[in-house]
Design a protein around this motif. Structure first.
Motif, PDB file in Angstrom:
ATOM      1  N   SER A 164      79.780 127.470 -50.442  1.00 39.77           N
ATOM      2  CA  SER A 164      80.453 127.883 -49.218  1.00 39.77           C
ATOM      3  C   SER A 164      81.765 127.121 -49.111  1.00 39.77           C
ATOM      4  CB  SER A 164      79.573 127.585 -47.995  1.00 39.77           C
ATOM      5  OG  SER A 164      79.380 126.185 -47.859  1.00 39.77           O
ATOM      6  N   THR A 165      82.575 127.498 -48.140  1.00 42.12           N
ATOM      7  CA  THR A 165      83.842 126.797 -47.965  1.00 42.12           C
ATOM      8  C   THR A 165      83.625 125.385 -47.462  1.00 42.12           C
ATOM      9  OG1 THR A 165      84.023 127.758 -45.763  1.00 42.12           O
ATOM     10  CG2 THR A 165      85.122 128.933 -47.572  1.00 42.12           C
ATOM     11  N   GLU A 166      82.523 125.142 -46.774  1.00 44.55           N
ATOM     12  CA  GLU A 166      82.210 123.800 -46.290  1.00 44.55           C
ATOM     13  C   GLU A 166      81.465 123.033 -47.378  1.00 44.55           C
ATOM     14  OE1 GLU A 166      81.941 120.446 -44.050  1.00 44.55           O
ATOM     15  OE2 GLU A 166      83.105 122.263 -43.630  1.00 44.55           O
ATOM     16  N   PRO A 167      81.995 121.892 -47.826  1.00 44.22           N
ATOM     17  CA  PRO A 167      81.319 121.128 -48.892  1.00 44.22           C
ATOM     18  C   PRO A 167      79.881 120.792 -48.527  1.00 44.22           C
ATOM     19  CG  PRO A 167      83.525 120.273 -48.533  1.00 44.22           C
ATOM     20  CD  PRO A 167      83.266 121.268 -47.427  1.00 44.22           C
ATOM     21  N   SER A 168      78.969 121.147 -49.408  1.00 46.52           N
ATOM     22  CA  SER A 168      77.548 120.886 -49.180  1.00 46.52           C
ATOM     23  C   SER A 168      76.813 120.993 -50.505  1.00 46.52           C
ATOM     24  CB  SER A 168      76.973 121.895 -48.178  1.00 46.52           C
ATOM     25  OG  SER A 168      77.087 123.216 -48.679  1.00 46.52           O
ATOM     26  N   GLY A 169      75.533 120.635 -50.485  1.00 46.42           N
ATOM     27  CA  GLY A 169      74.712 120.748 -51.676  1.00 46.42           C
ATOM     28  C   GLY A 169      74.885 119.579 -52.616  1.00 46.42           C
ATOM     29  N   PRO A 170      74.266 119.643 -53.798  1.00 44.39           N
ATOM     30  CA  PRO A 170      74.299 118.522 -54.743  1.00 44.39           C
ATOM     31  C   PRO A 170      75.647 118.372 -55.437  1.00 44.39           C
ATOM     32  CG  PRO A 170      73.127 120.383 -55.705  1.00 44.39           C
ATOM     33  CD  PRO A 170      73.421 120.754 -54.281  1.00 44.39           C
ATOM     34  N   LEU A 171      76.034 117.125 -55.671  1.00 43.02           N
ATOM     35  CA  LEU A 171      77.230 116.808 -56.449  1.00 43.02           C
ATOM     36  C   LEU A 171      76.878 115.640 -57.349  1.00 43.02           C
ATOM     37  CD1 LEU A 171      80.217 117.293 -57.059  1.00 43.02           C
ATOM     38  CD2 LEU A 171      80.789 115.670 -55.237  1.00 43.02           C
ATOM     39  N   ARG A 172      76.873 115.882 -58.663  1.00 45.22           N
ATOM     40  CA  ARG A 172      76.448 114.877 -59.639  1.00 45.22           C
ATOM     41  C   ARG A 172      77.675 114.304 -60.329  1.00 45.22           C
ATOM     42  NH1 ARG A 172      73.281 119.133 -63.042  1.00 45.22           N
ATOM     43  NH2 ARG A 172      75.386 119.973 -62.774  1.00 45.22           N
ATOM     44  N   ILE A 173      77.939 113.036 -60.047  1.00 42.62           N
ATOM     45  CA  ILE A 173      79.130 112.367 -60.558  1.00 42.62           C
ATOM     46  C   ILE A 173      78.724 111.206 -61.462  1.00 42.62           C
ATOM     47  CG2 ILE A 173      81.211 111.063 -59.923  1.00 42.62           C
ATOM     48  CD1 ILE A 173      81.275 114.034 -59.240  1.00 42.62           C
TER      49      ILE A 173
ATOM     50  N   ILE B 296      84.173 125.085 -60.041  1.00 44.67           N
ATOM     51  CA  ILE B 296      84.503 123.939 -59.200  1.00 44.67           C
ATOM     52  C   ILE B 296      84.045 124.241 -57.781  1.00 44.67           C
ATOM     53  CG2 ILE B 296      86.327 122.397 -58.378  1.00 44.67           C
ATOM     54  CD1 ILE B 296      85.884 122.272 -61.373  1.00 44.67           C
ATOM     55  N   SER B 297      82.970 123.620 -57.368  1.00 43.46           N
ATOM     56  CA  SER B 297      82.414 123.871 -56.040  1.00 43.46           C
ATOM     57  C   SER B 297      83.298 123.269 -54.958  1.00 43.46           C
ATOM     58  CB  SER B 297      81.006 123.268 -55.947  1.00 43.46           C
ATOM     59  OG  SER B 297      81.080 121.846 -56.025  1.00 43.46           O
ATOM     60  N   SER B 298      83.047 123.657 -53.724  1.00 40.55           N
ATOM     61  CA  SER B 298      83.809 123.093 -52.610  1.00 40.55           C
ATOM     62  C   SER B 298      83.557 121.592 -52.496  1.00 40.55           C
ATOM     63  CB  SER B 298      83.437 123.795 -51.304  1.00 40.55           C
ATOM     64  OG  SER B 298      82.034 123.730 -51.067  1.00 40.55           O
ATOM     65  N   ALA B 299      82.340 121.158 -52.845  1.00 44.76           N
ATOM     66  CA  ALA B 299      82.029 119.731 -52.803  1.00 44.76           C
ATOM     67  C   ALA B 299      82.857 118.963 -53.825  1.00 44.76           C
ATOM     68  CB  ALA B 299      80.538 119.523 -53.065  1.00 44.76           C
ATOM     69  N   LEU B 300      82.998 119.517 -55.035  1.00 46.14           N
ATOM     70  CA  LEU B 300      83.792 118.855 -56.069  1.00 46.14           C
ATOM     71  C   LEU B 300      85.280 118.923 -55.733  1.00 46.14           C
ATOM     72  CD1 LEU B 300      83.893 117.372 -58.725  1.00 46.14           C
ATOM     73  CD2 LEU B 300      83.764 119.571 -59.923  1.00 46.14           C
TER      74      LEU B 300
ATOM     75  N   ASP C 278      90.311 116.220 -54.162  1.00 46.43           N
ATOM     76  CA  ASP C 278      91.406 116.121 -53.203  1.00 46.43           C
ATOM     77  C   ASP C 278      91.619 114.698 -52.702  1.00 46.43           C
ATOM     78  OD1 ASP C 278      91.995 118.785 -53.394  1.00 46.43           O
ATOM     79  OD2 ASP C 278      90.882 119.376 -51.589  1.00 46.43           O
ATOM     80  N   LEU C 279      90.558 113.889 -52.711  1.00 46.63           N
ATOM     81  CA  LEU C 279      90.680 112.495 -52.275  1.00 46.63           C
ATOM     82  C   LEU C 279      91.298 111.602 -53.347  1.00 46.63           C
ATOM     83  CD1 LEU C 279      87.384 111.579 -50.367  1.00 46.63           C
ATOM     84  CD2 LEU C 279      89.690 111.649 -49.442  1.00 46.63           C
ATOM     85  N   MET C 280      91.236 112.010 -54.600  1.00 43.29           N
ATOM     86  CA  MET C 280      91.611 111.114 -55.697  1.00 43.29           C
ATOM     87  C   MET C 280      93.076 110.696 -55.716  1.00 43.29           C
ATOM     88  SD  MET C 280      89.267 112.512 -58.805  1.00 43.29           S
ATOM     89  CE  MET C 280      87.524 112.799 -58.511  1.00 43.29           C
ATOM     90  N   PRO C 281      94.038 111.583 -55.471  1.00 40.85           N
ATOM     91  CA  PRO C 281      95.430 111.123 -55.488  1.00 40.85           C
ATOM     92  C   PRO C 281      95.694 110.032 -54.461  1.00 40.85           C
ATOM     93  CG  PRO C 281      95.330 113.499 -55.659  1.00 40.85           C
ATOM     94  CD  PRO C 281      93.938 113.030 -55.341  1.00 40.85           C
ATOM     95  N   ARG C 282      95.071 110.148 -53.286  1.00 43.05           N
ATOM     96  CA  ARG C 282      95.227 109.112 -52.268  1.00 43.05           C
ATOM     97  C   ARG C 282      94.570 107.826 -52.722  1.00 43.05           C
ATOM     98  NH1 ARG C 282      94.501 113.709 -49.137  1.00 43.05           N
ATOM     99  NH2 ARG C 282      92.239 113.463 -48.996  1.00 43.05           N
ATOM    100  N   ALA C 283      93.460 107.940 -53.422  1.00 45.19           N
ATOM    101  CA  ALA C 283      92.775 106.745 -53.915  1.00 45.19           C
ATOM    102  C   ALA C 283      93.604 106.048 -54.977  1.00 45.19           C
ATOM    103  CB  ALA C 283      91.404 107.115 -54.485  1.00 45.19           C
ATOM    104  N   SER C 284      94.204 106.816 -55.886  1.00 48.83           N
ATOM    105  CA  SER C 284      94.953 106.213 -56.986  1.00 48.83           C
ATOM    106  C   SER C 284      96.245 105.580 -56.517  1.00 48.83           C
ATOM    107  CB  SER C 284      95.255 107.249 -58.066  1.00 48.83           C
ATOM    108  OG  SER C 284      96.078 108.279 -57.542  1.00 48.83           O
ATOM    109  N   ALA C 285      96.716 105.976 -55.345  1.00 49.69           N
ATOM    110  CA  ALA C 285      97.963 105.424 -54.843  1.00 49.69           C
ATOM    111  C   ALA C 285      97.765 104.100 -54.126  1.00 49.69           C
ATOM    112  CB  ALA C 285      98.626 106.406 -53.881  1.00 49.69           C
ATOM    113  N   GLN C 286      96.507 103.720 -53.923  1.00 52.12           N
ATOM    114  CA  GLN C 286      96.211 102.498 -53.211  1.00 52.12           C
ATOM    115  C   GLN C 286      95.796 101.389 -54.170  1.00 52.12           C
ATOM    116  OE1 GLN C 286      96.630 102.346 -49.896  1.00 52.12           O
ATOM    117  NE2 GLN C 286      97.262 104.492 -49.889  1.00 52.12           N
ATOM    118  N   THR C 287      95.771 100.179 -53.695  1.00 48.10           N
ATOM    119  CA  THR C 287      95.243  99.069 -54.476  1.00 48.10           C
ATOM    120  C   THR C 287      93.749  99.098 -54.383  1.00 48.10           C
ATOM    121  OG1 THR C 287      95.221  97.546 -52.614  1.00 48.10           O
ATOM    122  CG2 THR C 287      97.266  97.705 -53.882  1.00 48.10           C
ATOM    123  N   SER C 288      93.094  98.291 -55.213  1.00 48.59           N
ATOM    124  CA  SER C 288      91.634  98.273 -55.216  1.00 48.59           C
ATOM    125  C   SER C 288      91.075  97.697 -53.925  1.00 48.59           C
ATOM    126  CB  SER C 288      91.127  97.445 -56.402  1.00 48.59           C
ATOM    127  OG  SER C 288      91.551  96.118 -56.285  1.00 48.59           O
ATOM    128  N   THR C 289      91.845  96.911 -53.188  1.00 49.45           N
ATOM    129  CA  THR C 289      91.325  96.315 -51.957  1.00 49.45           C
ATOM    130  C   THR C 289      91.630  97.148 -50.728  1.00 49.45           C
ATOM    131  OG1 THR C 289      93.362  95.031 -51.741  1.00 49.45           O
ATOM    132  CG2 THR C 289      91.516  93.978 -52.850  1.00 49.45           C
TER     133      THR C 289
END
Length: 294
Positions: A85-94, A270-274, A279-290
């Motif tokens: 569905s458009t709303e992220p849900s269900g299993p996501l195996r990372i 590519i599910s909505s959950a994935l 979509d969060l990753m570019p923001r994560a990579s732009a930050q420091t680890s702390t």
């Protein structure tokens, strides 16, 4: 040939035993044995070599496993696509390397779960080659690996850039002294191990004592105790170095940086959950680890 037969075949191939496969699938052992024998009869070839230690794939079995992974993976993917569905849900195996899971993932996944509580998220850790294999076999939806990926069936997104250092016990003064110590590493298939071994060989350093450990905590603990040295991201040892438990030695620019990439299969749905995680990753990579995700 039915999909159930292929799933049973996969389980026996992975476990190397009818008994273990039956336990994993929740089937009666005699049923698993009968289905394998019927599959061999239908295909007119022996899929396994039987021996007193269990069962090993024959050459025909190895060929079938490649197709079984693809067929079963696509069937499971079709089910996820139809249920998506458009709303992220269900299993996501990372999947993730242990170093990325320890330092990079906690805040990223915490923010993700806060935004998408309907997703059933699972995280498996292992070395890079293990994770690549799991994604190729459709057992993971995606994985963070510690190297640049050029596999023809995979696509990758650069996520983090790690600065690598040689970690030693505090009394070790320099790299020359460090190279006299045993090297503490993960098993074969670890990117950090590969880089360190190639670099040491290029420097003419012959290190005969290599100790394999199963966890990041064990490696850092061994380094702190003076058991040996290891090549690790600075973010992993920064806290220990600040506390005086380890010393971080800079390495040459040629091996100083390693990129963490997130991989998925090119042919995967590519599910909505994935999508939401990517979509969060570019923001994560732009930050420091702390201060990774706001």
């Amino acid at each position: 040939m039915e999909s159930t037969d292929l799933r049973i075949f996969q389980a026996v191939a992975r476990e190397g035993s009818i008994t273990k496969a039956a336990a994993r699938l929740g089937y009666v052992q005699s049923n698993v044995s009968a289905r394998i024998q019927q599959l061999e009869s239908d295909l007119g070839t022996m899929l396994f070599l039987r021996h007193n230690r269990g069962m090993t794939l024959s050459s025909s079995g190895q060929t079938l496993l490649v197709y079984a992974d693809k067929i079963v993976g696509l069937l499971d993917e079709a089910s996820r696509a139809l249920a998506s569905s458009t709303e992220p849900s269900g299993p996501l195996r990372i999947g993730s390397t242990q170093t990325a899971a320890a330092v990079r993932q906690p805040k990223l996944l915490a923010v993700y779960y806060e935004r998408h509580p309907s997703v059933v998220l699972s995280l498996a850790t292992g070395h890079t080659q293990f994770l690549i294999d799991k994604v190729l076999q459709y057992e993971l939806d995606g994985a963070f690996i510690g190297t640049q990926c050029d596999h023809p069936e995979l696509q990758s997104i650069p996520v983090f850039d790690e600065e690598l250092v040689i970690a030693t016990a505090p009394p070790v003064a320099d790299l020359e002294e460090a190279f006299t110590k045993p090297v503490l590493v993960y098993s074969i298939g670890c990117s950090y191990r590969d880089i360190l071994e190639r670099w040491m060989q290029g420097q003419g350093v012959r290190q005969s004592v290599i100790m394999e450990f199963g966890t990041l905590e064990a490696i850092v603990g061994g380094v702190s105790a003076g058991l040996g040295i290891s090549l690790l991201p600075r973010t992993v040892v920064a806290k220990h170095a600040a506390e005086g438990a380890v010393r971080a030695h800079e390495v040459p620019e040629s091996i100083r940086h390693m990129r963490t990439e997130f991989i998925t299969r090119k042919d995967s749905f590519i599910s909505s959950a994935l999508h939401a995680l990517i979509d969060l990753m570019p923001r994560a990579s732009a930050q420091t680890s702390t201060d990774m995700v706001q």
